[in-house]
Design a protein around this motif. Sequence first.
Motif, short mmCIF file in Angstrom:
data_model
loop_
_atom_site.label_atom_id
_atom_site.label_comp_id
_atom_site.label_asym_id
_atom_site.label_seq_id
_atom_site.Cartn_x
_atom_site.Cartn_y
_atom_site.Cartn_z
N ASP A 135 -9.29 13.59 -0.36
CA ASP A 135 -9.24 12.40 0.48
C ASP A 135 -10.67 12.17 0.97
OD1 ASP A 135 -9.12 10.61 2.58
OD2 ASP A 135 -7.32 11.47 3.46
N TYR A 191 -11.84 -5.08 6.85
CA TYR A 191 -12.28 -4.85 5.46
C TYR A 191 -13.68 -5.42 5.26
CZ TYR A 191 -12.12 -5.06 0.30
OH TYR A 191 -12.40 -4.92 -1.04
N ASN A 214 -16.38 4.24 -4.90
CA ASN A 214 -15.46 3.16 -5.25
C ASN A 214 -14.17 3.18 -4.43
OD1 ASN A 214 -14.01 1.26 -7.33
ND2 ASN A 214 -12.76 3.12 -7.26
N THR A 237 -6.51 -5.85 -10.28
CA THR A 237 -6.10 -4.46 -10.02
C THR A 237 -4.93 -4.49 -9.04
OG1 THR A 237 -7.44 -4.14 -8.04
CG2 THR A 237 -8.53 -3.71 -10.14
N ILE A 276 -10.74 -9.13 -8.82
CA ILE A 276 -10.59 -8.31 -10.02
C ILE A 276 -9.11 -7.95 -10.18
CG2 ILE A 276 -11.39 -6.21 -11.22
CD1 ILE A 276 -13.73 -8.13 -10.53
N ASN A 290 -4.83 -6.49 -5.70
CA ASN A 290 -4.50 -7.90 -5.59
C ASN A 290 -3.07 -8.22 -5.98
OD1 ASN A 290 -7.01 -8.77 -4.63
ND2 ASN A 290 -7.87 -8.56 -6.68
P1 NAD Z 1 -7.09 0.02 -6.36
O1 NAD Z 1 -6.22 -0.05 -5.16
O2 NAD Z 1 -6.47 -0.01 -7.70
O3 NAD Z 1 -8.05 1.29 -6.29
C1 NAD Z 1 -8.48 1.88 -5.12
C2 NAD Z 1 -8.64 3.35 -5.41
O4 NAD Z 1 -9.13 4.02 -4.24
C3 NAD Z 1 -7.31 3.99 -5.77
O5 NAD Z 1 -7.48 4.84 -6.88
C4 NAD Z 1 -6.97 4.78 -4.51
O6 NAD Z 1 -6.18 5.91 -4.75
C5 NAD Z 1 -8.36 5.18 -4.05
N1 NAD Z 1 -8.37 5.62 -2.66
C6 NAD Z 1 -7.94 4.95 -1.56
N2 NAD Z 1 -8.08 5.72 -0.48
C7 NAD Z 1 -8.63 6.90 -0.90
C8 NAD Z 1 -9.02 8.09 -0.23
N3 NAD Z 1 -8.89 8.23 1.07
N4 NAD Z 1 -9.54 9.10 -0.98
C9 NAD Z 1 -9.69 8.97 -2.31
N5 NAD Z 1 -9.33 7.87 -2.99
C10 NAD Z 1 -8.81 6.85 -2.28
O7 NAD Z 1 -8.09 -1.20 -6.22
P2 NAD Z 1 -9.47 -1.55 -6.95
O8 NAD Z 1 -9.50 -3.02 -6.99
O9 NAD Z 1 -9.66 -0.79 -8.19
O10 NAD Z 1 -10.52 -1.09 -5.83
C11 NAD Z 1 -11.67 -0.32 -6.10
C12 NAD Z 1 -12.77 -0.72 -5.15
O11 NAD Z 1 -13.19 -2.07 -5.44
C13 NAD Z 1 -12.36 -0.72 -3.67
O12 NAD Z 1 -13.40 -0.20 -2.89
C14 NAD Z 1 -12.19 -2.20 -3.38
O13 NAD Z 1 -12.36 -2.49 -2.00
C15 NAD Z 1 -13.24 -2.82 -4.25
N6 NAD Z 1 -13.04 -4.24 -4.55
C16 NAD Z 1 -11.96 -4.65 -5.26
C17 NAD Z 1 -11.78 -6.02 -5.53
C18 NAD Z 1 -10.62 -6.55 -6.30
O14 NAD Z 1 -10.46 -7.77 -6.37
N7 NAD Z 1 -9.77 -5.72 -6.91
C19 NAD Z 1 -12.73 -6.93 -5.06
C20 NAD Z 1 -13.83 -6.47 -4.35
C21 NAD Z 1 -13.97 -5.12 -4.09
#
Ligand code: NAD
Length: 242
Positions: free
Chosen positions: A60, A152, A87, A187, A185, A190
């Motif tokens: 974590d 956020y 990430n 994922t 993105i 969203n």
């Molecule tokens: P996602 O929810 O699929 O992935 C997030 C990942 O972070 C997951 O694997 C989750 O298990 C992990 N995570 C969360 N809390 C954690 C913790 N305490 N310890 C370890 N792992 C942890 O979403 P995503 O879209 O792949 O997000 C990845 C990154 O991209 C994030 O930081 C998100 O804020 C950023 N982001 C995403 C978007 C989008 O549109 N999807 C846009 C801008 C930024």
Amino acid sequence: MQKVAIITGASRGIGRACAAMLARCGIKVIANYNKSENEANNLKEELTRENIEIDIFKADVSKREEVKQMVEFALNKYGKVDILVNNAGISQTKLFTDITDEDWQNMINTNLSSAFYMIQEVLPSMIHEKNGSIINISSVWGINGGSCEVHYSAAKAGMIGMTKALAKELGPSNIRVNAIAPGIIDTDMNKGYSEQEIKEIKEEIPLGRIGEPEDVAKCVKWLVEDDYTTGQVISINGGWLI
Ligand code: NAD
């Protein structure tokens, strides 16, 4: 000697795409996960079928002690960490007036303090090697601010400030620090949007589509390979935010 990367939150979405892409480029990847053990195992198995070995590590990242253990694992096994992709993240949509102290702390700890812990723990190795690439995954909301996502947006803006300040501090040690600010993105993050909402967002994006995790991973790969870019925020958003 092979490069070594730690990617946080790599069991799915953007982190998974980054882990797979870097591993396929011959980089030793430690893919961090917190709760999604099955998905992390799936990633490992998918790459094993291509004769690519990666490590998966449960931690974590909002907790200093668990971050420390993960970095120790990497250093004991490979002797160094060259690349860090911060990430891992969570999102939450709430009116500002409804955000509780717990929501706020959880958001800041998971999205921002995690990067602080990770960077502090990998830094001695990068300084020793006089080489490193740190990539912080921020968001367009960290640049523009998102309504009903104040905590956020604040955490993601914090990442940008951290990126720019650290790039100045760590440049003399040949450590590059950059941020990527993705737009929308495709994922799990969203999955709360309805089909109609996604359609409307697409209409606002000049390139006419939602991004794929691989669109972000390609930028991560480029930042890993490049050695003269630092302190930058690259927004991968199809032209949504210009
Ligand atoms: P996602 O929810 O699929 O992935 C997030 C990942 O972070 C997951 O694997 C989750 O298990 C992990 N995570 C969360 N809390 C954690 C913790 N305490 N310890 C370890 N792992 C942890 O979403 P995503 O879209 O792949 O997000 C990845 C990154 O991209 C994030 O930081 C998100 O804020 C950023 N982001 C995403 C978007 C989008 O549109 N999807 C846009 C801008 C930024």
